[in-house]
Design a protein around this motif. Structure first.
Motif, PDB file in Angstrom:
ATOM      1  N   ASN A  85      -4.100  -0.751   2.525  1.00  0.00           N
ATOM      2  CA  ASN A  85      -4.183  -1.231   3.901  1.00  0.00           C
ATOM      3  C   ASN A  85      -3.476  -2.579   4.010  1.00  0.00           C
ATOM      4  N   HIS A  86      -2.163  -2.574   3.827  1.00  0.00           N
ATOM      5  CA  HIS A  86      -1.349  -3.786   3.940  1.00  0.00           C
ATOM      6  C   HIS A  86      -0.315  -3.600   5.040  1.00  0.00           C
ATOM      7  N   ALA A  87      -0.197  -4.563   5.915  1.00  0.00           N
ATOM      8  CA  ALA A  87       0.869  -4.563   6.921  1.00  0.00           C
ATOM      9  C   ALA A  87       0.854  -5.842   7.742  1.00  0.00           C
ATOM     10  N   ILE A  88      -0.333  -6.352   8.097  1.00  0.00           N
ATOM     11  CA  ILE A  88      -0.419  -7.492   9.012  1.00  0.00           C
ATOM     12  C   ILE A  88       0.302  -8.710   8.447  1.00  0.00           C
ATOM     13  N   ASN A  89       0.004  -9.073   7.212  1.00  0.00           N
ATOM     14  CA  ASN A  89       0.666 -10.246   6.622  1.00  0.00           C
ATOM     15  C   ASN A  89       2.113  -9.958   6.249  1.00  0.00           C
ATOM     16  N   ASP A  90       2.429  -8.699   5.993  1.00  0.00           N
ATOM     17  CA  ASP A  90       3.838  -8.358   5.719  1.00  0.00           C
ATOM     18  C   ASP A  90       4.694  -8.618   6.945  1.00  0.00           C
ATOM     19  N   ASP A  91       4.109  -8.448   8.135  1.00  0.00           N
ATOM     20  CA  ASP A  91       4.835  -8.708   9.370  1.00  0.00           C
ATOM     21  C   ASP A  91       5.220 -10.181   9.467  1.00  0.00           C
ATOM     22  N   LEU A  92       4.430 -11.043   8.852  1.00  0.00           N
ATOM     23  CA  LEU A  92       4.733 -12.475   8.859  1.00  0.00           C
ATOM     24  C   LEU A  92       5.770 -12.861   7.810  1.00  0.00           C
ATOM     25  N   SER A  93       5.852 -12.097   6.741  1.00  0.00           N
ATOM     26  CA  SER A  93       6.546 -12.569   5.539  1.00  0.00           C
ATOM     27  C   SER A  93       7.933 -12.005   5.316  1.00  0.00           C
ATOM     28  N   GLN A  94       8.182 -10.781   5.705  1.00  0.00           N
ATOM     29  CA  GLN A  94       9.493 -10.191   5.420  1.00  0.00           C
ATOM     30  C   GLN A  94       9.825  -9.076   6.402  1.00  0.00           C
ATOM     31  N   SER A  95      11.023  -8.569   6.286  1.00  0.00           N
ATOM     32  CA  SER A  95      11.475  -7.522   7.197  1.00  0.00           C
ATOM     33  C   SER A  95      10.940  -6.179   6.730  1.00  0.00           C
ATOM     34  N   LEU A  96      11.277  -5.146   7.491  1.00  0.00           N
ATOM     35  CA  LEU A  96      10.792  -3.803   7.181  1.00  0.00           C
ATOM     36  C   LEU A  96      11.397  -3.236   5.906  1.00  0.00           C
ATOM     37  N   ALA A  97      12.599  -3.654   5.543  1.00  0.00           N
ATOM     38  CA  ALA A  97      13.266  -3.055   4.378  1.00  0.00           C
ATOM     39  C   ALA A  97      12.473  -3.246   3.087  1.00  0.00           C
ATOM     40  N   PRO A  98      12.090  -4.483   2.712  1.00  0.00           N
ATOM     41  CA  PRO A  98      11.300  -4.627   1.487  1.00  0.00           C
ATOM     42  C   PRO A  98       9.918  -3.986   1.606  1.00  0.00           C
ATOM     43  N   TYR A  99       9.346  -3.966   2.799  1.00  0.00           N
ATOM     44  CA  TYR A  99       8.054  -3.315   3.003  1.00  0.00           C
ATOM     45  C   TYR A  99       8.172  -1.818   2.749  1.00  0.00           C
ATOM     46  N   THR A 100       9.250  -1.228   3.253  1.00  0.00           N
ATOM     47  CA  THR A 100       9.480   0.211   3.041  1.00  0.00           C
ATOM     48  C   THR A 100       9.629   0.529   1.555  1.00  0.00           C
ATOM     49  N   ASP A 101      10.428  -0.268   0.868  1.00  0.00           N
ATOM     50  CA  ASP A 101      10.623  -0.053  -0.575  1.00  0.00           C
ATOM     51  C   ASP A 101       9.302  -0.200  -1.329  1.00  0.00           C
ATOM     52  N   ALA A 102       8.498  -1.175  -0.917  1.00  0.00           N
ATOM     53  CA  ALA A 102       7.228  -1.406  -1.598  1.00  0.00           C
ATOM     54  C   ALA A 102       6.251  -0.246  -1.370  1.00  0.00           C
ATOM     55  N   LEU A 103       6.256   0.324  -0.170  1.00  0.00           N
ATOM     56  CA  LEU A 103       5.401   1.482   0.100  1.00  0.00           C
ATOM     57  C   LEU A 103       5.745   2.649  -0.829  1.00  0.00           C
ATOM     58  N   ILE A 104       7.033   2.909  -0.969  1.00  0.00           N
ATOM     59  CA  ILE A 104       7.471   4.021  -1.820  1.00  0.00           C
ATOM     60  C   ILE A 104       7.103   3.757  -3.273  1.00  0.00           C
ATOM     61  N   GLN A 105       7.313   2.517  -3.732  1.00  0.00           N
ATOM     62  CA  GLN A 105       6.978   2.191  -5.115  1.00  0.00           C
ATOM     63  C   GLN A 105       5.473   2.274  -5.345  1.00  0.00           C
ATOM     64  N   TRP A 106       4.697   1.876  -4.349  1.00  0.00           N
ATOM     65  CA  TRP A 106       3.240   1.944  -4.466  1.00  0.00           C
ATOM     66  C   TRP A 106       2.774   3.386  -4.665  1.00  0.00           C
ATOM     67  N   ILE A 107       3.355   4.308  -3.906  1.00  0.00           N
ATOM     68  CA  ILE A 107       3.010   5.728  -4.060  1.00  0.00           C
ATOM     69  C   ILE A 107       3.346   6.209  -5.468  1.00  0.00           C
ATOM     70  N   GLN A 108       4.515   5.870  -5.934  1.00  0.00           N
ATOM     71  CA  GLN A 108       4.945   6.325  -7.257  1.00  0.00           C
ATOM     72  C   GLN A 108       4.059   5.751  -8.359  1.00  0.00           C
ATOM     73  N   ASP A 109       3.707   4.467  -8.255  1.00  0.00           N
ATOM     74  CA  ASP A 109       2.849   3.845  -9.269  1.00  0.00           C
ATOM     75  C   ASP A 109       1.466   4.488  -9.287  1.00  0.00           C
ATOM     76  N   ALA A 110       0.944   4.769  -8.097  1.00  0.00           N
ATOM     77  CA  ALA A 110      -0.382   5.388  -8.019  1.00  0.00           C
ATOM     78  C   ALA A 110      -0.363   6.781  -8.640  1.00  0.00           C
ATOM     79  N   ARG A 111       0.634   7.554  -8.316  1.00  0.00           N
ATOM     80  CA  ARG A 111       0.707   8.926  -8.848  1.00  0.00           C
ATOM     81  C   ARG A 111       1.024   8.932 -10.340  1.00  0.00           C
ATOM     82  N   ASN A 112       1.823   8.001 -10.788  1.00  0.00           N
ATOM     83  CA  ASN A 112       2.100   7.914 -12.227  1.00  0.00           C
ATOM     84  C   ASN A 112       0.832   7.622 -13.021  1.00  0.00           C
TER      85      ASN A 112
END
Length: 272
Positions: free
Chosen positions: A157-184
């Motif tokens: 449940n991360h998004a509110i502070n990401d809106d303050l800190s960076q653009s959507l591109a790194p957030y998108t990449d982080a979401l995908i990596q988070w899924i992969q790390d969890a499934r791994n």
């Protein structure tokens, strides 16, 4: 009949036929008859008594109840997920009725073995991008945290502070990596949308919510929808501290939705 206690090898008594007495002819009736010995009593089969003691039945002892099967859910997020409801003069108010705590109570009514571990961290550094590299104050990089976790399900449940800190591109990449790390790590990943805020500092939060949902569709990740559902509440802004942190009423609302969405995921983890 054999005794129910067993252990007696003596043969069962058998009936003995009584001797048949043949009457003497009339011509011999006057002959003296020798006195006979009294006849021995003959055992009757129906009266045979089993020898040896009969063992009493052992008392029935109730077995210990089978403990419920367990499911652990790790929750990652920011201030609102941690349970922060106010900040006054630098002092944080953290409620015991946080969203994970209330959600756990709801789920345990159906699944007694469910535990929700709240791993959310507070402060502006608590972003998804920072968490992935271990800079959110919650520990090492996410891949290391989740690899050592005993959870079967992991929720983001991360998004509110990401809106303050960076653009959507790194957030998108982080979401995908988070899924992969969890499934791994053998975990089931679940997204949860943030609640809306009205402080004026998060003008693009809706875009982050949309990005989360798009990634979820592409990677087949369940989503707990909160953003629009809270916006649909007419008085939702009155339940926000400084238009930023939800109060216990909104946390309870979110917890109910979280628990409902987790029911089928928990069932699958239990093999039901």
């Amino acid at each position: 009949m054999a005794a129910c206690g067993g252990g007696n090898d003596q043969p069962t008594a058998q009936p003995v036929a009584k001797p048949v007495v043949i009457a003497a002819p009339a011509s011999e009736a006057s002959a003296p008859v020798a006195a006979s010995s009294p006849a021995a009593s003959v055992p009757v089969a129906s009266e045979a008594v089993a020898s040896g003691p009969v063992e009493a039945s052992a008392p029935v002892v109730a077995s210990d109840p089978v403990p419920p099967r367990t499911v652990q859910i790790d929750v990652y997020g920011d201030d609102s997920m941690m349970g922060l409801t106010a900040m006054n003069y630098g002092m944080a108010t953290i409620t015991q009725n946080s969203e994970p705590n209330v959600s756990q109570k709801i789920l345990r009514a159906q699944f007694p073995g469910v535990t929700i571990v709240n791993r959310a961290s507070g402060g502006r550094a608590s972003t998804l991008v920072n968490m992935m590299v271990g800079m959110d104050g919650g520990g090492p990089p996410f891949a290391q945290r989740i690899a050592s976790s005993k959870a079967q399900i992991v929720l983001l449940n991360h998004a509110i502070n990401d809106d303050l800190s960076q653009s959507l591109a790194p957030y998108t990449d982080a979401l995908i990596q988070w899924i992969q790390d969890a499934r791994n790590a053998g975990k089931v990943p679940v997204f949860e949308e943030p609640n809306p805020v009205c402080d004026g500092d998060h003008p693009h939060l809706e875009n982050y919510v949309a990005t989360m949902n798009n990634i979820a569709i592409g990677y087949n990740v369940p989503v707990i929808h909160q953003y629009q559902e809270i916006l649909n509440l007419q008085d939702w802004k009155t339940h926000m501290w400084n238009c930023f942190l939800p109060d216990e009423y909104l946390l309870s609302f979110k917890a109910q939705r979280q628990a409902e969405a987790l029911v089928p995921i928990v069932k699958a983890a239990l093999g039901e």
